[in-house]
Scaffold this active site. Structure first.
Site, PDB file in Angstrom:
ATOM      1  N   HIS A 127     -22.101 -12.647  11.360  1.00 12.40           N
ATOM      2  CA  HIS A 127     -22.379 -10.923  11.274  1.00 12.40           C
ATOM      3  C   HIS A 127     -21.855 -10.423  10.289  1.00 12.40           C
ATOM      4  O   HIS A 127     -21.725  -8.789  10.181  1.00 12.40           O
ATOM      5  CB  HIS A 127     -22.269 -10.472  12.732  1.00 12.40           C
ATOM      6  CG  HIS A 127     -20.338 -10.990  13.319  1.00 12.40           C
ATOM      7  ND1 HIS A 127     -19.985 -12.379  13.868  1.00 12.40           N
ATOM      8  CD2 HIS A 127     -18.824 -10.017  12.722  1.00 12.40           C
ATOM      9  CE1 HIS A 127     -18.888 -12.525  13.370  1.00 12.40           C
ATOM     10  NE2 HIS A 127     -18.472 -11.315  13.675  1.00 12.40           N
ATOM     11  N   HIS A 128     -21.042 -11.414   9.765  1.00  6.32           N
ATOM     12  CA  HIS A 128     -19.966 -10.341   8.160  1.00  6.32           C
ATOM     13  C   HIS A 128     -20.979 -10.933   7.426  1.00  6.32           C
ATOM     14  O   HIS A 128     -20.218  -9.755   6.181  1.00  6.32           O
ATOM     15  CB  HIS A 128     -18.945 -11.741   8.505  1.00  6.32           C
ATOM     16  CG  HIS A 128     -17.626 -10.886   9.541  1.00  6.32           C
ATOM     17  ND1 HIS A 128     -16.727 -11.583  10.485  1.00  6.32           N
ATOM     18  CD2 HIS A 128     -17.545 -10.255  10.289  1.00  6.32           C
ATOM     19  CE1 HIS A 128     -16.307 -11.023  11.344  1.00  6.32           C
ATOM     20  NE2 HIS A 128     -16.591 -10.508  10.601  1.00  6.32           N
ATOM     21  N   ALA A 129     -21.732 -11.861   6.990  1.00  6.69           N
ATOM     22  CA  ALA A 129     -22.140 -12.025   5.630  1.00  6.69           C
ATOM     23  C   ALA A 129     -23.085 -10.335   5.659  1.00  6.69           C
ATOM     24  O   ALA A 129     -23.707  -9.932   5.451  1.00  6.69           O
ATOM     25  CB  ALA A 129     -23.554 -13.171   5.590  1.00  6.69           C
TER      26      ALA A 129
END
Length: 160
Positions: A127-129
């Protein structure tokens, strides 16, 4: 006693093979608690096999050059930034995680869907990429891939 809800479950042993170099908070043991919770949940889970995400699927949310750079890391080990690592099976795990998220969406939005909910036990997390780089433990953005798959399947609005 209430009716047990039917839900899909995505999990794969390859997710355990995304292993850090030394101590790292994002490690295979994180899935143990999630798997234990699923085992004790009051829901009937239908397990689905994740597919490997294609470049086309990943390129809905990631730059093509970034997707190529991920593939170049297959079988390698190292740190991409202070928070994000790759090990020998990380790219395989990341592609199956993104593909598993998309597979779950495909099955949930199908007209003849047996389940309207799902749980995805994915590693590496996603979810951070960002569109052009890995970040925050995440090699690809599985949440964005799932949302893009829902949109491609005709879902008008997706809340994250």
């Amino acid at each position: 006693m209430g009716t047990r809800a039917a839900a899909l479950l995505v999990d794969d042993g390859v997710f355990d093979r995304h292993v850090p170099i030394g101590y790292h908070p994002e490690r295979p043991e994180r899935l143990l608690a999630a798997r234990e919770a699923v085992a004790h949940a009051k829901a009937d889970f239908s397990r689905i096999e994740p597919r490997e995400a294609t470049d086309e699927l990943l390129e809905r949310v990631h730059d093509a050059r970034f997707v190529e750079s991920l593939e170049a890391l297959r079988g390698r080990r190292g740190m991409l930034d202070p928070d994000t690592f790759v090990s020998e099976k990380s790219i395989e795990a990341a592609k199956r995680a993104a593909g598993g998220a998309a597979e779950m969406i495909d099955r949930i939005v199908a007209k003849d869907a047996a389940a309207r909910a799902g749980v995805a036990l994915l590693r590496p997390p996603g979810h951070h990429a960002r569109p052009a780089h890995a970040m925050g433990f995440c090699l690809s953005n599985n949440v964005a891939v799932a949302a893009a798959e829902a949109r491609a399947r005709g879902v008008e609005r997706v809340a994250i």
